[in-house]
Design an enzyme around this catalytic site. Structure first.
Site, PDB file in Angstrom:
ATOM      1  N   ASN A 276     -16.726  49.783  54.350  1.00  0.00           N
ATOM      2  CA  ASN A 276     -17.391  51.045  54.629  1.00  0.00           C
ATOM      3  C   ASN A 276     -17.613  51.819  53.337  1.00  0.00           C
ATOM      4  O   ASN A 276     -16.634  52.145  52.671  1.00  0.00           O
ATOM      5  CB  ASN A 276     -16.546  51.885  55.600  1.00  0.00           C
ATOM      6  CG  ASN A 276     -17.316  53.055  56.135  1.00  0.00           C
ATOM      7  OD1 ASN A 276     -18.534  53.084  56.098  1.00  0.00           O
ATOM      8  ND2 ASN A 276     -16.603  54.055  56.627  1.00  0.00           N
ATOM      9  N   ASP A 303     -13.260  50.635  44.826  1.00  0.00           N
ATOM     10  CA  ASP A 303     -12.885  50.853  46.230  1.00  0.00           C
ATOM     11  C   ASP A 303     -11.940  49.744  46.706  1.00  0.00           C
ATOM     12  O   ASP A 303     -12.032  49.263  47.844  1.00  0.00           O
ATOM     13  CB  ASP A 303     -14.116  50.952  47.137  1.00  0.00           C
ATOM     14  CG  ASP A 303     -13.788  51.569  48.493  1.00  0.00           C
ATOM     15  OD1 ASP A 303     -12.618  51.974  48.709  1.00  0.00           O
ATOM     16  OD2 ASP A 303     -14.688  51.648  49.344  1.00  0.00           O
ATOM     17  N   GLY A 322     -12.854  47.306  54.428  1.00  0.00           N
ATOM     18  CA  GLY A 322     -12.378  47.370  53.043  1.00  0.00           C
ATOM     19  C   GLY A 322     -12.103  46.001  52.473  1.00  0.00           C
ATOM     20  O   GLY A 322     -11.817  45.064  53.216  1.00  0.00           O
TER      21      GLY A 322
END
Lengths: 425, 308
Positions: A276, A303, A322
């Site tokens: 995301n 991330d 993720g």
């Protein structure tokens, strides 16, 4: 403190030279250096970069130590060439108080592998309802400057405006996870041809672009700094380009996976590709690469999002979003941009260090500069094996891919955290 | 023959035709006094249902039993699944029990694909989320072919909530493979983006039901859930029925030979009126009977037919 003599190294792609590292700084640079008692690191063929700085890391501690700890994530970071990482606030408990950010900061110091700079939550519990004690976090030992509800968007425009204004008092920056929540209810992947075929609820590009457009206007209105996390669409690039042209104080990051992987990866229904914002299209990738090269996007941020096996080995819709990133980011940058060392240093070290306000990081190795640097073997190629990663989790989207580049050594304030490609502790 | 049936796209024209031809043979069994064949004796078929779906489950159960397979019904309610067991652990359990085929219904799109990675037996997708329901498409194709004598060149309108419909996706894929032309009809909010590129290049989209009715051989009405109103896909059930419901006057605009289909369960008065549902054009009850024959054919071909 051991003295290190790094010989024959190309500093950010320049002619081979030697670097003498003593007392935590680069003491000397030049050809044919000698130093009695120094440990020699033969860096012939290697490239020295300023230690990489990640603006966007999930270390999972406190709360999900089964997926990652500050220590294991720090080790993964060092092995990826990083000397500093910014730890996102969506832990359990949330890093929304001075106590939690200081805990993370202290755990980072104890691990001693990278500088762990905590990010504070914008709102209490990431609930998007009222401001967390931003000033207390800024004044704490952790010295928080970046605030983010990452994982959630600060979608309430009034709250976002107040947050942007409030942090001006201590030169803070709001890092927005741009996702209009009403447009992404139940969303599982990029809205497009593939989501239609797979019957997975779409996450439309406009849900990101609408928030970025609003936020640059808000930042402009109140004269504050805005940082946009993980930009993923061509439309977002255009919004940012216009805002920067107008002089809005906005910076933006893109992840390695959004520079390389498309939504076609979802065809496998393997949630290792669920993230995301979601993987987008080839056209988005092309726009993001161009924007990064131009500077419309300022930074590559990983991330890095470790998840336990059970949170990924399941149905797509039930999996957490993720993917891991710290140990592969530089290889992806090399794969995408080739040996454009100055660009890589700019986007992965100098600029993120400046955005995060991390003094001593993001500086090219030169006499008098703190010895935060990494040595890369650009000729090496390696096959990514999830089981060999230092992260506690295994959710890399690059499993069994062959990628260019290998981190040979990383130094944090003159002490090696990685030598011969292995973590020293 | 293929090992799993996860998507309408798994079937090429030859394989799909083989399934339909085999189903026609299986249908003769239903007419006998003893409705049973020994083809799958000693084989185990597990019905793994994570959603309530009595009609699909009993259809598969009847199909497996008519082929003499041992049938295990594994419902998520009241089982270890309700206690939080993962799909993978359930798969390993079924694997250990020696399931030759797993028929799975699941609310998450793609769950049968995941399952197929974890079990050695064949996996049959009996409906996954808003993705696909390939045996429904097969029974729909079978019904059309029985009534109209062919599939190639037919024009089929699929009407309603295409966005959330696994039936629509499988039908577009299979009908296109078999040479039929599909037009999707519904409010723009319920037609997914890039549908032709995603599924089959010749697929058309039309927002006006009345415009397509005179030109179709089959009109397939999809169930529309009233809850969609709350998500602003359309303003009200009344407006939906007025614009996209199939009533008597609309039915009379169809060519004389055209069929009315519905995968069930119907919302009478919403997407279809009782007059239409109970008319001679309606194949709705026939579709249910054909479902058993088609599922017999699928199980037979996946498990037994290829060994002979």
């Amino acid at each position: 403190m051991t003295t290190y003599l790094i010989t024959g190294v190309s500093v950010v792609g320049g002619e081979p030279t030697d670097l003498l590292i003593r007392d935590g700084v680069v003491a000397e640079a030049g050809r044919g250096l000698a130093a009695d008692g120094a440990t020699v690191v033969d860096a012939t063929g290697l490239v020295a970069l300023p230690g990489l700085v990640d603006l966007h890391t999930h270390l999972r501690e406190p709360g999900r130590e089964d997926a990652e700890t500050v220590e294991s994530g720090s080790r993964a970071a060092a092995l990826g060439g990083y000397t500093a990482v910014c730890a996102m606030a969506n832990t359990s408990p949330v890093a929304d108080t001075a106590g939690v950010v200081e805990q993370v900061w202290r755990l980072g110091r104890e691990a001693g592998l990278v500088d762990v700079q905590p990010i504070g939550a914008v709102t209490v519990g990431l609930a998007g309802e009222r401001l967390a004690e931003l000033g207390a976090m800024a004044d704490s030992a952790a010295g928080v400057r970046i605030f983010s509800d990452d994982g959630h968007c600060v979608s309430d425009p009034r709250l976002m405006r107040r947050a942007l204004e409030y942090v001006k008092a201590f030169d803070g920056v709001i890092a927005q996870h741009a996702e209009e929540p009403r447009l992404t209810e139940g969303a599982q992947m990029h809205e497009g041809e593939v989501s239609t075929r797979l019957g997975l609820t779409g996450w439309p590009a406009v849900a990101e672009e609408a928030i970025i457009a609003r936020d640059v206007l808000l930042a402009e209105h109140v004269g504050s700094r805005l940082h946009v996390c993980h930009v993923s669409t061509a439309g977002s690039v255009e919004v940012l380009r216009q805002a920067k042209t107008r002089g809005v104080r906005v910076t933006a990051e893109v992840t390695p996976h959004h520079l390389l992987l498309t939504d076609a990866k979802a065809e496998s229904y393997d949630p290792v590709f669920k993230v995301n914002p979601p993987l987008r299209t080839a056209a988005d990738i092309a726009a993001l690469r161009e924007a990064l090269a131009e500077g419309v996007i300022d930074v590559i941020a990983t991330d890095h999002a470790p998840h336990a096996v059970e949170d990924k080995e399941c149905e797509w819709a039930y999996a957490r979003p993720g993917m891991l990133g710290l140990e592969t980011a530089l290889s992806i940058a090399l794969d995408v941009f080739g040996p454009r060392w100055d660009l890589i240093a700019e986007r992965m070290s100098r600029t993120p260090a400046r955005i995060a306000g991390l003094a001593g990081h993001g500086l090219d190795p030169a006499p008098g500069v703190p010895a935060n640097l990494t040595l890369v073997d650009p000729a090496a190629r390696r096959v990514i094996e999830p089981a060999e990663l230092a992260s506690r989790s295994r959710n890399t989207p690059y499993a069994r891919m062959t990628l260019p580049g290998r981190i040979v050594a990383t130094f944090l304030r003159g002490e090696p955290t990685v030598l011969d490609g292995k973590a020293v502790k | 023959m293929i090992r799993h049936l996860l998507s309408g796209a798994d079937l090429d024209a030859g394989t799909a035709t083989l399934v339909l031809d085999t189903a026609a043979e299986m249908a003769t069994v239903a007419g006998r006094e003893v409705k049973k064949l020994p083809a799958l004796r000693g084989r185990t078929v597990v019905n793994l249902f994570y959603e309530d779906s009595t009609r699909t489950r009993i259809s598969f159960e009847a199909a497996a039993k008519r082929l003499s397979a041992d049938v295990i019904n594994f419902s998520a309610k009241g089982s270890s699944v309700a206690k939080g067991e993962s799909l993978k652990d359930t798969a390993l359990t079924l694997q250990a029990m020696g399931a030759d085929a797993v028929v799975v219904r699941h609310p998450a799109s793609g769950a049968p694909h995941r399952l197929a990675e974890w079990v050695d037996g064949s996996v049959v997708n009996a409906g996954d989320g808003t993705h696909e329901h390939p045996t429904q498409a097969l029974l729909d194709a079978y019904t059309m072919r029985s009534r109209l004598g062919r599939l190639d060149g037919l024009h089929v309108a699929i009407v309603g909530d295409v966005l959330h419909s696994r039936v629509a996706r499988s039908n577009v894929l299979l009908l296109s493979t078999l040479g039929a032309k599909v037009t999707l009809v519904g409010p723009p909010t319920l037609i997914p983006v890039d549908i032709a590129a995603a599924l089959a290049p010749g697929t058309d989209v039309c927002y006006d039901l009345d415009a397509v009715l005179p030109d179709v051989d089959v009109v397939m009405m999809l169930r529309v859930q009233r809850e969609r109103m709350g998500d602003s896909y359309f303003p009200s059930a009344r407006e939906y029925a007025r614009r996209y419901g199939l009533d008597g006057p609309r039915m009379r605009r169809l060519p004389g030979h055209a069929l009315v289909m519905h995968p069930g369960p119907m919302n009478r008065g919403m997407e279809i009126t009782p007059e239409v549902a109970d008319s001679p054009r309606s194949t709705i009850v026939e579709q249910v009977a054909n479902g058993v024959s088609v599922r017999m054919a699928v199980l037979y071909l996946l498990l037994g037919g290829n060994n002979r």
